[in-house]
Design an enzyme around this catalytic site. Structure first.
Site, PDB file in Angstrom:
ATOM      1  N   CYS A   1      38.676  45.171  33.411  1.00  0.00           N
ATOM      2  CA  CYS A   1      39.900  45.718  33.422  1.00  0.00           C
ATOM      3  C   CYS A   1      40.735  44.461  33.070  1.00  0.00           C
ATOM      4  CB  CYS A   1      40.171  45.959  34.623  1.00  0.00           C
ATOM      5  SG  CYS A   1      40.010  44.839  35.960  1.00  0.00           S
TER       6      CYS A   1
ATOM      7  N   CYS B   1      41.011  41.644  35.216  1.00  0.00           N
ATOM      8  CA  CYS B   1      39.932  40.635  35.210  1.00  0.00           C
ATOM      9  C   CYS B   1      39.903  39.484  34.118  1.00  0.00           C
ATOM     10  CB  CYS B   1      38.672  41.382  35.162  1.00  0.00           C
ATOM     11  SG  CYS B   1      38.607  42.701  35.964  1.00  0.00           S
TER      12      CYS B   1
END
Lengths: 80, 347
Positions: free
Chosen positions: A10, A13
């Site tokens: 994502c 991250c």
């Protein structure tokens, strides 16, 4: 010191990974940074929200992007 | 020895700032319509009643109104959410019988911090700790469908009644769909490795310790969500504004009107693969309603777009076998259609 970033890819991250590697470089901290994307591996740490930040195999944060000074503090504590 | 301070460092003014801003917020919100009218009619000197004037007035009024609501509600929800965490929710759901578990999971799905990229770890964390599949699904249906951004937009563009109807029916769909999935005993369609691995557990890392931290969580939520959705809101309202002025009234009545029986299933079928968030789709739906689309059909369309999305379903493929994905999408779609038909029937 061993730092792991847990996340399946994502945007948060990726941001956290970049942030941590910048902090490590800027403060010349001796650390290896690993990105863990494997789900089973992530679940071993028991987190239910990504990204997870693991320092020396200990979960220090998950689910949000911590502030810079917070990350530095965690890394300093783990340095000894 | 060094004392370890967990949690973020905060500045005290951040706690009082919202209280100082609130009266200004209220004043601005109350007078916004007059201000935007003044800008359009007086300062710009545009002619009242023309299409272009009405479109611009609509845009100039709706964008700041929705943004004002967004900032306030996201801030408050950010604070509320700091009281909840997936771990606490999981603990609350452990060992609950089916229907009660579904109801709790639906409700907790609304308030527990959730992001679609965390759907898989959350699913694993739930089922591996023994929470029934059906209860887990109630959570996973409610969490994305009923979110603060959707509520803000419904509140701002449709009023509190429609916002309430959306939340209530969304909750019922989440509870009942999860309950049906639980009754169908579909555990065999969960990827085999899921039940074989045991997820680790962590002690609470205790980031949030004080009230100041909770206020800080509100600021973080505003920063994160507003920076993500503002562009969708602007584009969505711009599309809405253009249609508001130019598309003839009752244009949608023949396609999405309440007398067209197939409009509801069609709206759901189109809505599932459409990938948009609440911020982009709701302003468009507002115009559909204005141009003759019925509430039931529009509601079904919104729920299908926001609650069921193709990319998220594809991500679920990592942990679910295909039959379960189809059953999950099918049951939720039927629930949404039922809501659509019901509201077309009532209104």
């Amino acid at each position: 010191m061993n730092i792991k970033i847990l996340g399946t890819g994502c945007s948060k991250c990726t941001i956290l990974e970049k942030k941590v590697s910048e902090i490590v470089n800027n403060n010349s901290i001796d650390a290896t940074i690993e990105k863990i994307t494997d789900l089973q591996e992530i679940m071993k740490y028991g987190i239910m929200m990504t990204p997870g930040l693991i320092v020396n195999d200990k979960v220090v944060s998950y689910g949000f992007i911590p502030k810079d000074n917070q990350i530095i503090q965690w890394l300093e504590e783990s340095k000894q | 020895m060094k004392t370890v301070v967990q949690g973020t460092h905060y500045d005290n003014y951040k706690v009082y700032l919202p209280l100082i801003i609130l009266p200004f917020w209220l004043l601005l919100y109350i007078y916004l319509e007059s201000i935007s009218n003044y800008i359009v009619y007086e300062i710009s000197g545009m002619t009242k009643g023309t299409h272009i004037t009405e479109s611009i007035r609509f845009f100039i009024y709706e964008v700041p109104k929705v943004m004002l609501l967004l900032i306030l509600i996201v801030f408050v929800v950010g604070i509320i959410r700091s009281y909840f965490s997936p771990e606490r929710t999981r603990k609350a759901l452990e060992g609950k019988p089916l229907l009660i578990g579904n109801i709790m999971a639906g409700g907790l799905g609304i308030v527990t911090p959730f992001c679609s990229c965390s759907a898989i770890p959350l699913f694993l964390g739930f089922v591996e700790s023994g929470i029934p599949l059906g209860v887990t699904f109630s959570f996973l249906i409610a969490a994305p469908m009923i979110n603060e951004v959707a509520v803000v937009l419904l509140l701002g563009l449709f009023g509190w009644k429609t916002a309430l109807i959306y939340v209530a029916t969304g909750l019922v769909i989440a509870i009942l769909s999860g309950w049906v999935i639980g009754k169908l005993k579909l555990e065999k369609f969960v990827a085999d490795w899921v039940y074989q691995t045991k997820s680790g557990s962590i002690e609470n890392t205790g980031h949030i310790v004080s009230f100041n931290d909770r206020i800080e969580a509100g600021y973080i939520a505003v920063r994160e969500i507003v920076s993500k959705v503002w562009i969708y809101i602007v584009i969505g309202i711009a599309v809405g504004a253009a249609a508001h002025g130019y598309v003839p009234k009752d244009f949608m009545a023949s396609i999405m009107g309440k007398d067209v029986w197939y409009s509801v299933p069609l709206a759901v079928l189109i809505g599932i693969p459409l990938y948009s968030n609440a911020a982009g789709i709701i302003p468009v739906v507002q115009v559909l309603i204005e141009k003759g689309a019925s509430l039931g059909t529009s509601l079904a369309f919104m729920m299908a777009v926001i609650g069921l999305s193709l990319p998220e379903t594809i991500i679920l493929k990592k942990v679910l076998k295909l039959p379960l994905i189809f059953i999950f999408v099918g049951i939720v779609a039927i629930g949404i259609m039922f809501v659509g038909f019901l509201f077309n029937f009532i209104f």
